[in-house]
Motif scaffolding. Sequence first.
Motif, PDB file in Angstrom:
ATOM      1  N   PHE A   1     -12.011  -8.489 -10.501  1.00  0.00           N
ATOM      2  CA  PHE A   1     -10.580  -8.532 -10.780  1.00  0.00           C
ATOM      3  C   PHE A   1     -10.363  -7.049 -10.458  1.00  0.00           C
ATOM      4  O   PHE A   1      -9.488  -7.098  -9.933  1.00  0.00           O
ATOM      5  CB  PHE A   1     -10.472  -8.776 -12.427  1.00  0.00           C
ATOM      6  N   GLY A   2     -11.342  -6.023 -10.813  1.00  0.00           N
ATOM      7  CA  GLY A   2     -10.783  -4.789 -10.565  1.00  0.00           C
ATOM      8  C   GLY A   2     -10.756  -4.512  -8.916  1.00  0.00           C
ATOM      9  O   GLY A   2     -10.002  -3.774  -8.230  1.00  0.00           O
ATOM     10  N   TRP A   3     -11.688  -5.209  -8.280  1.00  0.00           N
ATOM     11  CA  TRP A   3     -11.832  -5.155  -6.850  1.00  0.00           C
ATOM     12  C   TRP A   3     -10.705  -5.765  -6.173  1.00  0.00           C
ATOM     13  O   TRP A   3     -10.163  -5.198  -5.081  1.00  0.00           O
ATOM     14  CB  TRP A   3     -13.150  -5.968  -6.416  1.00  0.00           C
ATOM     15  N   VAL A   4     -10.109  -6.907  -6.717  1.00  0.00           N
ATOM     16  CA  VAL A   4      -8.813  -7.159  -5.889  1.00  0.00           C
ATOM     17  C   VAL A   4      -7.736  -6.372  -6.389  1.00  0.00           C
ATOM     18  O   VAL A   4      -6.823  -6.123  -5.477  1.00  0.00           O
ATOM     19  CB  VAL A   4      -8.454  -8.725  -6.744  1.00  0.00           C
ATOM     20  N   LEU A   5      -7.648  -5.910  -7.451  1.00  0.00           N
ATOM     21  CA  LEU A   5      -6.556  -4.640  -7.956  1.00  0.00           C
ATOM     22  C   LEU A   5      -6.755  -3.508  -7.036  1.00  0.00           C
ATOM     23  O   LEU A   5      -5.554  -2.921  -6.599  1.00  0.00           O
ATOM     24  CB  LEU A   5      -6.809  -4.447  -9.225  1.00  0.00           C
ATOM     25  N   VAL A   6      -7.680  -2.947  -6.570  1.00  0.00           N
ATOM     26  CA  VAL A   6      -7.686  -2.099  -5.619  1.00  0.00           C
ATOM     27  C   VAL A   6      -8.282  -2.188  -3.955  1.00  0.00           C
ATOM     28  O   VAL A   6      -8.356  -1.249  -3.472  1.00  0.00           O
ATOM     29  CB  VAL A   6      -8.823  -1.009  -6.161  1.00  0.00           C
ATOM     30  N   SER A   7      -7.825  -3.578  -3.874  1.00  0.00           N
ATOM     31  CA  SER A   7      -7.984  -3.797  -2.324  1.00  0.00           C
ATOM     32  C   SER A   7      -6.691  -3.356  -1.634  1.00  0.00           C
ATOM     33  O   SER A   7      -5.810  -2.852  -2.399  1.00  0.00           O
ATOM     34  CB  SER A   7      -8.015  -5.342  -2.076  1.00  0.00           C
ATOM     35  N   ALA A   8      -7.026  -3.250  -0.158  1.00  0.00           N
ATOM     36  CA  ALA A   8      -5.778  -2.638   0.642  1.00  0.00           C
ATOM     37  C   ALA A   8      -4.334  -3.548   0.485  1.00  0.00           C
ATOM     38  O   ALA A   8      -3.472  -2.710   0.386  1.00  0.00           O
ATOM     39  CB  ALA A   8      -6.453  -2.671   1.979  1.00  0.00           C
ATOM     40  N   PRO A   9      -4.598  -4.905   0.518  1.00  0.00           N
ATOM     41  CA  PRO A   9      -3.204  -5.465   0.268  1.00  0.00           C
ATOM     42  C   PRO A   9      -2.466  -5.192  -0.803  1.00  0.00           C
ATOM     43  O   PRO A   9      -1.186  -5.092  -0.776  1.00  0.00           O
ATOM     44  CB  PRO A   9      -3.424  -6.739   0.591  1.00  0.00           C
TER      45      PRO A   9
ATOM     46  N   LEU B 226      -2.935  -2.583  -2.996  1.00  0.00           N
ATOM     47  CA  LEU B 226      -2.599  -1.077  -2.692  1.00  0.00           C
ATOM     48  C   LEU B 226      -1.366  -0.668  -1.791  1.00  0.00           C
ATOM     49  O   LEU B 226      -0.480   0.136  -2.235  1.00  0.00           O
ATOM     50  CB  LEU B 226      -3.704  -0.174  -2.452  1.00  0.00           C
ATOM     51  N   SER B 227      -1.273  -1.491  -0.907  1.00  0.00           N
ATOM     52  CA  SER B 227      -0.048  -1.222   0.007  1.00  0.00           C
ATOM     53  C   SER B 227       1.413  -1.585  -0.711  1.00  0.00           C
ATOM     54  O   SER B 227       2.268  -1.116  -0.163  1.00  0.00           O
ATOM     55  CB  SER B 227      -0.237  -2.032   1.288  1.00  0.00           C
ATOM     56  N   LEU B 228       1.323  -2.577  -1.710  1.00  0.00           N
ATOM     57  CA  LEU B 228       2.525  -2.917  -2.390  1.00  0.00           C
ATOM     58  C   LEU B 228       2.880  -1.623  -3.125  1.00  0.00           C
ATOM     59  O   LEU B 228       4.225  -1.615  -3.432  1.00  0.00           O
ATOM     60  CB  LEU B 228       2.137  -4.094  -3.344  1.00  0.00           C
ATOM     61  N   PHE B 229       2.111  -0.682  -3.539  1.00  0.00           N
ATOM     62  CA  PHE B 229       2.389   0.432  -4.176  1.00  0.00           C
ATOM     63  C   PHE B 229       2.622   1.391  -3.524  1.00  0.00           C
ATOM     64  O   PHE B 229       3.054   2.767  -3.910  1.00  0.00           O
ATOM     65  CB  PHE B 229       1.559   0.563  -5.384  1.00  0.00           C
ATOM     66  N   ASP B 230       2.226   1.549  -2.125  1.00  0.00           N
ATOM     67  CA  ASP B 230       2.567   2.785  -1.396  1.00  0.00           C
ATOM     68  C   ASP B 230       3.788   2.723  -0.827  1.00  0.00           C
ATOM     69  O   ASP B 230       4.296   2.845   0.342  1.00  0.00           O
ATOM     70  CB  ASP B 230       1.371   2.302   0.001  1.00  0.00           C
ATOM     71  N   VAL B 231       4.664   3.325  -1.699  1.00  0.00           N
ATOM     72  CA  VAL B 231       6.038   3.356  -1.428  1.00  0.00           C
ATOM     73  C   VAL B 231       6.751   5.090  -1.207  1.00  0.00           C
ATOM     74  O   VAL B 231       5.741   5.834  -1.955  1.00  0.00           O
ATOM     75  CB  VAL B 231       7.099   2.534  -2.127  1.00  0.00           C
TER      76      VAL B 231
END
Length: 63
Positions: free
Chosen positions: A17-25, A27-32
Amino acid sequence: MIKATLTGQRLAALFLFGWVLVSAPVLSLFDVGHSWGGVPVLYLYVFGVWAALIGLMAWIIER
């Protein structure tokens, strides 16, 4: 013995679950370009997820 196996399975699920939460796709949602309180949203997300995973690990192990 069953409790140790169940704890291991829960920790493995938490890892995935943690791996999914910090995966690139994700993380890109929060890279604003926005910031909240002067801190970039991506930093808040990463450290929030990190703290939540540590808390969940402690809860699973102590349970």
